[in-house]
Every structure is written in C-alpha cells, then in structure tokens.
Design an enzyme around this catalytic site. Sequence first.
Site, PDB file in Angstrom:
ATOM      1  N   ASN A  40      16.096 -52.367 -11.360  1.00 49.62           N
ATOM      2  CA  ASN A  40      16.198 -52.160 -12.784  1.00 49.62           C
ATOM      3  C   ASN A  40      16.934 -53.290 -13.134  1.00 49.62           C
ATOM      4  OD1 ASN A  40      16.913 -51.509 -15.354  1.00 49.62           O
ATOM      5  ND2 ASN A  40      16.036 -49.314 -15.148  1.00 49.62           N
ATOM      6  N   ASP A  44      17.413 -53.840 -16.518  1.00 47.88           N
ATOM      7  CA  ASP A  44      18.084 -53.447 -17.937  1.00 47.88           C
ATOM      8  C   ASP A  44      19.411 -54.120 -18.208  1.00 47.88           C
ATOM      9  OD1 ASP A  44      15.592 -52.122 -18.255  1.00 47.88           O
ATOM     10  OD2 ASP A  44      16.594 -50.367 -18.215  1.00 47.88           O
ATOM     11  N   HIS A  45      20.274 -53.994 -17.423  1.00 38.61           N
ATOM     12  CA  HIS A  45      21.598 -54.221 -17.827  1.00 38.61           C
ATOM     13  C   HIS A  45      21.891 -55.690 -17.582  1.00 38.61           C
ATOM     14  CE1 HIS A  45      22.397 -50.200 -18.827  1.00 38.61           C
ATOM     15  NE2 HIS A  45      21.843 -49.979 -17.688  1.00 38.61           N
ATOM     16  N   ARG A  98      25.818 -60.989 -26.940  1.00 39.19           N
ATOM     17  CA  ARG A  98      26.020 -62.111 -27.568  1.00 39.19           C
ATOM     18  C   ARG A  98      24.625 -62.502 -28.291  1.00 39.19           C
ATOM     19  NH1 ARG A  98      30.567 -65.195 -26.658  1.00 39.19           N
ATOM     20  NH2 ARG A  98      32.075 -63.559 -26.244  1.00 39.19           N
ATOM     21  N   HIS A 134      12.982 -51.085 -18.618  1.00 36.52           N
ATOM     22  CA  HIS A 134      12.975 -49.932 -19.731  1.00 36.52           C
ATOM     23  C   HIS A 134      12.883 -50.826 -21.039  1.00 36.52           C
ATOM     24  CE1 HIS A 134      14.497 -45.804 -21.351  1.00 36.52           C
ATOM     25  NE2 HIS A 134      13.207 -46.037 -22.013  1.00 36.52           N
ATOM     26  N   ARG A 149      12.892 -49.998 -24.388  1.00 37.31           N
ATOM     27  CA  ARG A 149      13.066 -48.679 -25.472  1.00 37.31           C
ATOM     28  C   ARG A 149      12.865 -49.207 -26.960  1.00 37.31           C
ATOM     29  NH1 ARG A 149      17.269 -44.984 -24.606  1.00 37.31           N
ATOM     30  NH2 ARG A 149      17.970 -44.992 -22.623  1.00 37.31           N
ATOM     31  N   ARG A 175      17.150 -52.080 -27.416  1.00 39.37           N
ATOM     32  CA  ARG A 175      18.764 -52.369 -27.182  1.00 39.37           C
ATOM     33  C   ARG A 175      19.245 -53.429 -26.142  1.00 39.37           C
ATOM     34  NH1 ARG A 175      21.042 -46.794 -24.771  1.00 39.37           N
ATOM     35  NH2 ARG A 175      20.334 -45.826 -26.799  1.00 39.37           N
ATOM     36  N   HIS A 176      18.133 -53.503 -25.216  1.00 43.09           N
ATOM     37  CA  HIS A 176      18.493 -54.195 -23.943  1.00 43.09           C
ATOM     38  C   HIS A 176      17.155 -55.195 -23.733  1.00 43.09           C
ATOM     39  CE1 HIS A 176      17.036 -50.762 -21.901  1.00 43.09           C
ATOM     40  NE2 HIS A 176      18.219 -50.314 -21.760  1.00 43.09           N
ATOM     41  N   GLU A 180       9.240 -49.006 -17.530  1.00 43.91           N
ATOM     42  CA  GLU A 180       9.628 -47.629 -18.186  1.00 43.91           C
ATOM     43  C   GLU A 180       9.554 -47.362 -19.508  1.00 43.91           C
ATOM     44  OE1 GLU A 180      13.451 -47.098 -15.835  1.00 43.91           O
ATOM     45  OE2 GLU A 180      14.173 -45.613 -17.522  1.00 43.91           O
ATOM     46  N   THR A 215      22.302 -43.601 -21.247  1.00 46.27           N
ATOM     47  CA  THR A 215      21.217 -44.047 -20.511  1.00 46.27           C
ATOM     48  C   THR A 215      20.303 -42.701 -20.468  1.00 46.27           C
ATOM     49  OG1 THR A 215      20.747 -44.528 -18.108  1.00 46.27           O
ATOM     50  CG2 THR A 215      22.547 -43.067 -18.829  1.00 46.27           C
ATOM     51  N   THR A 216      19.142 -42.917 -19.708  1.00 52.24           N
ATOM     52  CA  THR A 216      18.483 -41.722 -19.806  1.00 52.24           C
ATOM     53  C   THR A 216      18.990 -40.532 -19.099  1.00 52.24           C
ATOM     54  OG1 THR A 216      16.582 -43.229 -19.249  1.00 52.24           O
ATOM     55  CG2 THR A 216      15.765 -41.108 -18.854  1.00 52.24           C
ATOM     56  N   GLU A 221       9.146 -39.249 -10.220  1.00 50.89           N
ATOM     57  CA  GLU A 221      10.397 -39.877  -9.649  1.00 50.89           C
ATOM     58  C   GLU A 221      11.453 -38.665  -9.996  1.00 50.89           C
ATOM     59  OE1 GLU A 221      11.787 -43.597 -11.482  1.00 50.89           O
ATOM     60  OE2 GLU A 221      13.826 -43.178 -11.090  1.00 50.89           O
ATOM     61  N   HIS A 281      18.191 -42.964 -10.223  1.00 47.11           N
ATOM     62  CA  HIS A 281      19.138 -42.784 -11.286  1.00 47.11           C
ATOM     63  C   HIS A 281      20.623 -42.224 -10.881  1.00 47.11           C
ATOM     64  CE1 HIS A 281      21.151 -42.047 -15.430  1.00 47.11           C
ATOM     65  NE2 HIS A 281      19.935 -42.648 -15.858  1.00 47.11           N
ATOM     66  N   GLY A 318      19.554 -49.330 -10.611  1.00 44.69           N
ATOM     67  CA  GLY A 318      19.871 -50.726 -11.546  1.00 44.69           C
ATOM     68  C   GLY A 318      21.287 -50.880 -11.758  1.00 44.69           C
ATOM     69  N   HIS A 319      21.854 -50.055 -12.492  1.00 40.08           N
ATOM     70  CA  HIS A 319      23.279 -50.184 -12.790  1.00 40.08           C
ATOM     71  C   HIS A 319      24.258 -50.659 -11.517  1.00 40.08           C
ATOM     72  CE1 HIS A 319      27.388 -49.271 -14.473  1.00 40.08           C
ATOM     73  NE2 HIS A 319      27.124 -49.614 -15.610  1.00 40.08           N
TER      74      HIS A 319
HETATM   75  N1  PXP Z   1      14.996 -44.354 -12.925  1.00 38.14           N
HETATM   76  C1  PXP Z   1      14.970 -43.990 -14.187  1.00 38.14           C
HETATM   77  C2  PXP Z   1      13.696 -43.352 -14.694  1.00 38.14           C
HETATM   78  C3  PXP Z   1      15.764 -44.539 -15.217  1.00 38.14           C
HETATM   79  O1  PXP Z   1      15.814 -44.390 -16.415  1.00 38.14           O
HETATM   80  C4  PXP Z   1      16.881 -45.227 -14.728  1.00 38.14           C
HETATM   81  C5  PXP Z   1      17.905 -45.708 -15.740  1.00 38.14           C
HETATM   82  O2  PXP Z   1      17.368 -46.785 -16.884  1.00 38.14           O
HETATM   83  C6  PXP Z   1      17.019 -45.655 -13.349  1.00 38.14           C
HETATM   84  C7  PXP Z   1      15.958 -45.123 -12.335  1.00 38.14           C
HETATM   85  C8  PXP Z   1      18.118 -46.422 -12.861  1.00 38.14           C
HETATM   86  O3  PXP Z   1      19.253 -45.663 -12.872  1.00 38.14           O
HETATM   87  P1  PXP Z   1      20.546 -46.388 -12.535  1.00 38.14           P
HETATM   88  O4  PXP Z   1      20.839 -47.601 -13.610  1.00 38.14           O
HETATM   89  O5  PXP Z   1      21.660 -45.476 -12.916  1.00 38.14           O
HETATM   90  O6  PXP Z   1      20.542 -46.930 -11.216  1.00 38.14           O
END
Ligand code: PXP
Length: 238
Positions: free
Chosen positions: A6, A8-9, A17, A42, A44, A48-49, A69, A99-100, A150, A189, A211-212
Amino acid sequence: MILGVNIDHVATVRQARRGAEPDPVAAANLAILGGADGITAHLREDRRHVNDRDVRILRETVHCEFNLEMAATPEMVEIALQLKPELTTLVPEKRQELTTEGGLDVAGNRKQLKQTIARLQGGGIRVSLFINPETEAIDSAKELGADMVEIHTGRYADARGGSQQRELKRVIDSVLYAERIGLTVNAGHGLNYQNVKPVAAIPGLRGLYIGHSIISRAVMVGIERAVRDMKALIEHHT
Ligand code: PXP
C-alpha cells in the site's frame, strides 16, 4: 503468499507540501522491483493522500495486481468501473479517522454492499470486503457474493502479551472458517516487521496487504544515502 504494498503514505508525504514528490507511482514501480506482487492505493473521498491522477497512472503502469481500496459509494464505483483495477477492496471510511479503523459492518449495510459488489463484478472487477475477524461478517460477505475477504489484523497488531495471542487465534480461526465456506482470504492492517510472521504462517491465506510499516522502513533505510547524495552536491557545487 502474495504481498500487496500500500503506497498511500508516500502520497501522505507528498501532500505535506502539496507538490510532486515523492511520487507514489514511482514508489509503486520500485516496490514491484523489490518483489511486491501487487499495489494498493486507497482513494479517499477527501483525497487526503492518493488522488485521481495517482490511480489513473497506477492503472496504466502497474501490470501486476492493482487493488483499489475504496468506500462503497456511487462516486467510487464510477471511478473503479472506468479504471478497471484487478481488485477493489471495500472499506468503511470516516473523514476524521487517521486510518481505516474497523472492518465493514456487512450485516448493517447489506443493501448498499450487495449493489456495489454486483456493479463492480458486472464490470469484470473482483471484490474483496475488509472485515473484522468475526464469523457473522464472514457469513455475510459470502452471502453477498464477495470474491474475497481481507481479515482485519489491526486488533492483533495493537494487542500485547496474552491478549495478542487471543487476537491471533481469532484471525487464524476466521481465515480457516472463511476458506472452509469457499471464500478467498487475505489479511492486513497494522502488520510490521515484528508481528507479521505468525500471520504469514496461517495456512490457506492468499495474501497480505501492508503499507505503513514498509513505507516507514523505506524512510529509515534510505535516509543515509539521501543525506550522502545531498552532501556530495553541496561539496562539489562547482
Ligand atoms: N488493508 C486495508 C483494508 C487497509 O485499509 C489498510 C490501511 O490503508 C491496509 C491494509 C494497510 O495497513 P497498514 O498501513 O497498517 O499496513
């Protein structure tokens, strides 16, 4: 077992910025070079990202699994039908959340989810539901015709000691149950380099979505090189 990364970050850092870097699309392609089997973004409601440009170019450049997502809203369904990702993962979405936070309330949103799943599948897109590790949610996902689920591992990731073992057991039992009733099962997650192994060891699991922790580690393992490159520019400026 597949790994969906993922990105997103990467976009979160760019949005700090509101500029062009770091580009999540470039990050996605480097993640694939590193062995990612798929890329998740994702989109949104508040952008936001990740934004519309990102998902458009991701669709063009990601040739493995692109997992969009999204919330089960008419706007997102239209976007998905145009993009045609390999997979959509439906998640609950709240504006104020960091986050979700939890899995979908499948039983409580039966009608909306059923329509959304049917429309996406009608466009040739597979649908996964992000759900808590609970039998009721798994049964509802099956009944609504989802291709996959999931299982939310966030509570396992946040728990400590004996309570973490109990949460792990709930995840394991849920994966086994969902598989038994004929669903394809993923998990994700909050998974990181310390807690991923017991989840990766669950038999029958198709894939993990992370992701994170990967983006956080990328910052750490890359910072030394990044500083060295800047230092070289400053010292050899003529
Ligand atoms: N799966 C889903 C459905 C999510 O919403 C997220 C966070 O966007 C992730 C996985 C990944 O989670 P993490 O960023 O904590 O690894």
